[in-house]
Design an enzyme around this catalytic site. Sequence first.
Site, PDB file in Angstrom:
ATOM      1  N   SER A   1       0.875  -1.179   0.000  1.00  0.00           N
ATOM      2  CA  SER A   1       0.000   0.000   0.000  1.00  0.00           C
ATOM      3  C   SER A   1       0.907   1.222   0.000  1.00  0.00           C
ATOM      4  O   SER A   1       1.183   1.809   1.041  1.00  0.00           O
ATOM      5  CB  SER A   1      -0.909  -0.007   1.229  1.00  0.00           C
ATOM      6  OG  SER A   1      -1.865  -1.019   1.117  1.00  0.00           O
TER       7      SER A   1
ATOM      8  N   LYS B   1      -6.092   2.430  -3.653  1.00  0.00           N
ATOM      9  CA  LYS B   1      -5.963   1.673  -2.403  1.00  0.00           C
ATOM     10  C   LYS B   1      -6.039   2.595  -1.191  1.00  0.00           C
ATOM     11  O   LYS B   1      -6.668   2.264  -0.177  1.00  0.00           O
ATOM     12  CB  LYS B   1      -4.635   0.905  -2.380  1.00  0.00           C
ATOM     13  CG  LYS B   1      -4.383   0.099  -1.090  1.00  0.00           C
ATOM     14  CD  LYS B   1      -5.351  -1.052  -0.921  1.00  0.00           C
ATOM     15  CE  LYS B   1      -5.321  -1.685   0.475  1.00  0.00           C
ATOM     16  NZ  LYS B   1      -4.070  -2.311   0.829  1.00  0.00           N
TER      17      LYS B   1
ATOM     18  N   LYS C   1      -1.379   5.325   8.400  1.00  0.00           N
ATOM     19  CA  LYS C   1      -0.440   5.682   7.323  1.00  0.00           C
ATOM     20  C   LYS C   1      -1.178   5.759   5.984  1.00  0.00           C
ATOM     21  O   LYS C   1      -1.007   6.708   5.212  1.00  0.00           O
ATOM     22  CB  LYS C   1       0.663   4.625   7.231  1.00  0.00           C
ATOM     23  CG  LYS C   1       1.640   4.833   6.086  1.00  0.00           C
ATOM     24  CD  LYS C   1       2.167   3.504   5.520  1.00  0.00           C
ATOM     25  CE  LYS C   1       1.059   2.737   4.819  1.00  0.00           C
ATOM     26  NZ  LYS C   1       1.467   1.597   3.997  1.00  0.00           N
TER      27      LYS C   1
END
Lengths: 304, 304, 304, 304
Positions: free
Chosen positions: A105, A180, A249
């Site tokens: 990711s 994503k 994150k």
Amino acid sequence: MTQPATASTKISTTTPTAAFIGLGAMGTPMAAQLAGQMPTLVWNRTPGKAEAHAAEYGSAASEMEALAQADFIFTCLPTSAEVDIYIDQLLPTLRPGTVWIDCTSGRPAAAREQAARLAAAGVAFLDAPVSGGPAGARAGTLAVMVGGEAATFERALPLLNTFGGTVLLVGPVGSGFAVKAVNNVLMGLHLLSVAEGLASLKKQGVDLAPALTVLNAGSGSSFSSQNKVSQQVFTRQFSPMFKLGLLAKDAGIALENIQEVQASAPLIAATAMLLRAAQATVGSDVDHTEAVKLVELLNGVELN
Amino acid sequence: MTQPATASTKISTTTPTAAFIGLGAMGTPMAAQLAGQMPTLVWNRTPGKAEAHAAEYGSAASEMEALAQADFIFTCLPTSAEVDIYIDQLLPTLRPGTVWIDCTSGRPAAAREQAARLAAAGVAFLDAPVSGGPAGARAGTLAVMVGGEAATFERALPLLNTFGGTVLLVGPVGSGFAVKAVNNVLMGLHLLSVAEGLASLKKQGVDLAPALTVLNAGSGSSFSSQNKVSQQVFTRQFSPMFKLGLLAKDAGIALENIQEVQASAPLIAATAMLLRAAQATVGSDVDHTEAVKLVELLNGVELN
Amino acid sequence: MTQPATASTKISTTTPTAAFIGLGAMGTPMAAQLAGQMPTLVWNRTPGKAEAHAAEYGSAASEMEALAQADFIFTCLPTSAEVDIYIDQLLPTLRPGTVWIDCTSGRPAAAREQAARLAAAGVAFLDAPVSGGPAGARAGTLAVMVGGEAATFERALPLLNTFGGTVLLVGPVGSGFAVKAVNNVLMGLHLLSVAEGLASLKKQGVDLAPALTVLNAGSGSSFSSQNKVSQQVFTRQFSPMFKLGLLAKDAGIALENIQEVQASAPLIAATAMLLRAAQATVGSDVDHTEAVKLVELLNGVELN
Amino acid sequence: MTQPATASTKISTTTPTAAFIGLGAMGTPMAAQLAGQMPTLVWNRTPGKAEAHAAEYGSAASEMEALAQADFIFTCLPTSAEVDIYIDQLLPTLRPGTVWIDCTSGRPAAAREQAARLAAAGVAFLDAPVSGGPAGARAGTLAVMVGGEAATFERALPLLNTFGGTVLLVGPVGSGFAVKAVNNVLMGLHLLSVAEGLASLKKQGVDLAPALTVLNAGSGSSFSSQNKVSQQVFTRQFSPMFKLGLLAKDAGIALENIQEVQASAPLIAATAMLLRAAQATVGSDVDHTEAVKLVELLNGVELN
């Protein structure tokens, strides 16, 4: 002139070979799916993990240098920074025609830089992050959101289909990471918002178990409300699958991307801020579903 | 068998009778389901609507006064204020033992007052709002979130099951409205947030159609993202089913409830504010999915 | 007296020389203040602007290359990107001992890179953004928030005091930009929030002029509410002083910094998103106070 | 018939009499100011407080019933609910021509009901909340935001001027409360947002004391940043002046008003939610400035 011929055989009909770096919770079953279809080299920072994978799934534990000979090199790592490390190591020996597929990711800006570095060596790049968890990888039903060129995507598609159920090209390099990041921040947003709703309902004297059931049968339902709340929140069994720090994150990446194109996304920005607050108050290494404990803290109730 | 005896038969095994006030988009198919199972009187403010319903679904168009003789009186109206009007009209002639079931997306505080007024006349009250749209009502699969006493709920359950698939008691009077308000604000929040995500992705050069498909296959999916975006937003066919003004009102009820119990729900509060902004910039009488046009406006893009 | 000796005199007691790049709304009066105290070279991208400044304020219009000979080089530009351009141009000829003072509202990350590049050439760097507008510069009352080393700050202080009234070292390189970004996002937040309050009051039937006067006499007052609303919003005279696009950029820098240290600042994040929305709906090149028009749009009222 | 004549003398030039209910932190100095200018009856729920006030400031401790004979009756209480209690008690004996002035931070909807009840007895009503703290009351410099009719306002002005410095009629009954709620939510918003900024700066390595000083000299300053942070937050001396629970209540009133007129105020709504979270995590009875501890908690830093 054998080299060009070697390169050209990479797009021939012979069985391609894969290499897989990063045997974490997701990488392990993804590499296992690849190994079921083609020769697959595996590597992990932790000694012994690759050997165990080979023993269980029929892959082949490899030295780092040997990975460069594979036709398709997969990375599945915590952040784009770790991917840079392995590109640094392998770039000198990568062969033209190779495809590097990053399932991390990651950050779209990092993907664009990585693709440019690899392109200079004749290596194509796809960002191909996944959603669906280890169970989805084992079932071959992951959602795979791919950024890159159409021709590269077509070459990689048979490999991506070994673990993916919905595998789609969503735009140029970086687009997969962009999607994503949105997927994950929405997942976090749905989780926090159903927790907000339930916390307020509890304070109103509503029974949460039937309330959640009807919400999930109604138009207010989401993947998060259907798959996380009764299983983990109500039971207080927060099994550590996907870390809260990583979700925070990812939300940060979504917000960074939003800022880069000067978009306005107040709900997503609020979610990114709340997830950082959850990380500060609950912890980074707990399962992401423990983010609901921030909502509980702010409301003085426990959701069960 | 005198009148008091008739009242007592209301909890006997003879077929109960229903009355239904409010033949709107939801009320029409809900009353049709009731009429398929028992004698059902119908009434609507607009002349001719009750007669048309009777002709099509086998209900019986009724004068307002005659509705008071039914065992179960349903209301399905825009707001709690309209329900008050009909309670005012019928209260003098309501019989003890009757159950008043309000399927409006109403206010918990109003429900508590209405229940108290009706209780003084021996009439039980349930708040029983629904989610699932006209199609869900026709299929008998609505989510019905019920507030009230367990015994009353048990009596009403066979009737609620005619249009409901998930029918649950969620707490005391007002709880149904509380849950419904949360359901609707979450639906609006999911709609606005996927629009935020898609708007930022479009500005990043991502193809929205495959992006939405993978989001819907991933963990970021929601009822809103799965059922509204490709069907209405991408096609620009915003068929007017559930008005934006009513969704904004429901979000307002959720926020009012949150304030009443001093809860903290920043994402829900933000959604309530954005829906009012959508109402101001797009309109009240358009379909609620047009709320995405606020996100488009704030980002200078169109989602398609 | 050879060149190296000249360089060493830079920390002597002789009158230092200044160079100033960027004669915009702020740069013009700041450079004028410097020119009143010491020899000051000025340069601007637009031809003729430096000459006009020299004629009016006693500075000296200079070629780009000659600027490198000044003891203190000031930049006051739209963004850190423009500063990079001039560092590129001057770096080869900069002398050790020079101090580069960047008064741009820049990015801390850029400052750290710029300081490192300059340090390699023996040039010290201060980020020294200002607040207070052209009037503050003319009055010598600007707030100057400085990042860098204490010794460099001490050397620069007499120059900074020519236009500054409150000149403080707030931390290492980048800290000045960090504080400036917070200052500006707070200013924008205060502006938007008083507009929110006034818009809601207008819809409640309150007279805005006395309402603002008492707010400004009360604890809800802010620099924004005191200096912007009656002067510009109520009069609809939005004189273009500080562009909305630049304020949105500064808010973005604040949010970028917040993300970098994983802080949680929901109100600041919301402000950054609203300012981007204001930019999209009102424009980038209008005065920043026109951001209130977003609030007006979302509420369907005009603030006057 | 002397009674009507007595009533008419109330608008004559003879010295009016005042009654004051609620000798809290604000009421005490406000009643003292009145007592310096005219006969002033005082009453407080806590026995002995009125007597102490009389002894110190020359007012007269009174029985509740006797208060009804005053020309101007002031209330200064925690919420509108307490005001209702005293209206209930005094309404039967209030004389036509009396003016009831409520200085509570009340609800506009309550004010409209109270004014209607009092009007039926010939009693005029003003909502006249104040801002500026006990020190402002002692100095006679309070901001007083008044809702009601112009003629009533004119009659009350000499009395309001005893403690007020900026006393303005802002609209019809309820408008004063509406403005006060906005004032207080803005004050809370400014406090939370400067705390957000400072928390992020601390995590960036910035020195907070000079940073605050330049912010206060710059355009990002506010009453909150200037009067609360260095005095209370940096010193950790949160002297209990104005309770956090009451500030959260006031923010709730602002949001309730916003909802009533279907306004959109995302920053104010976020503030209301954060203040409730602060109340849940820090406490209701602490000073409102302790709300910054929520920001500290969410960021894992202490602001000093």
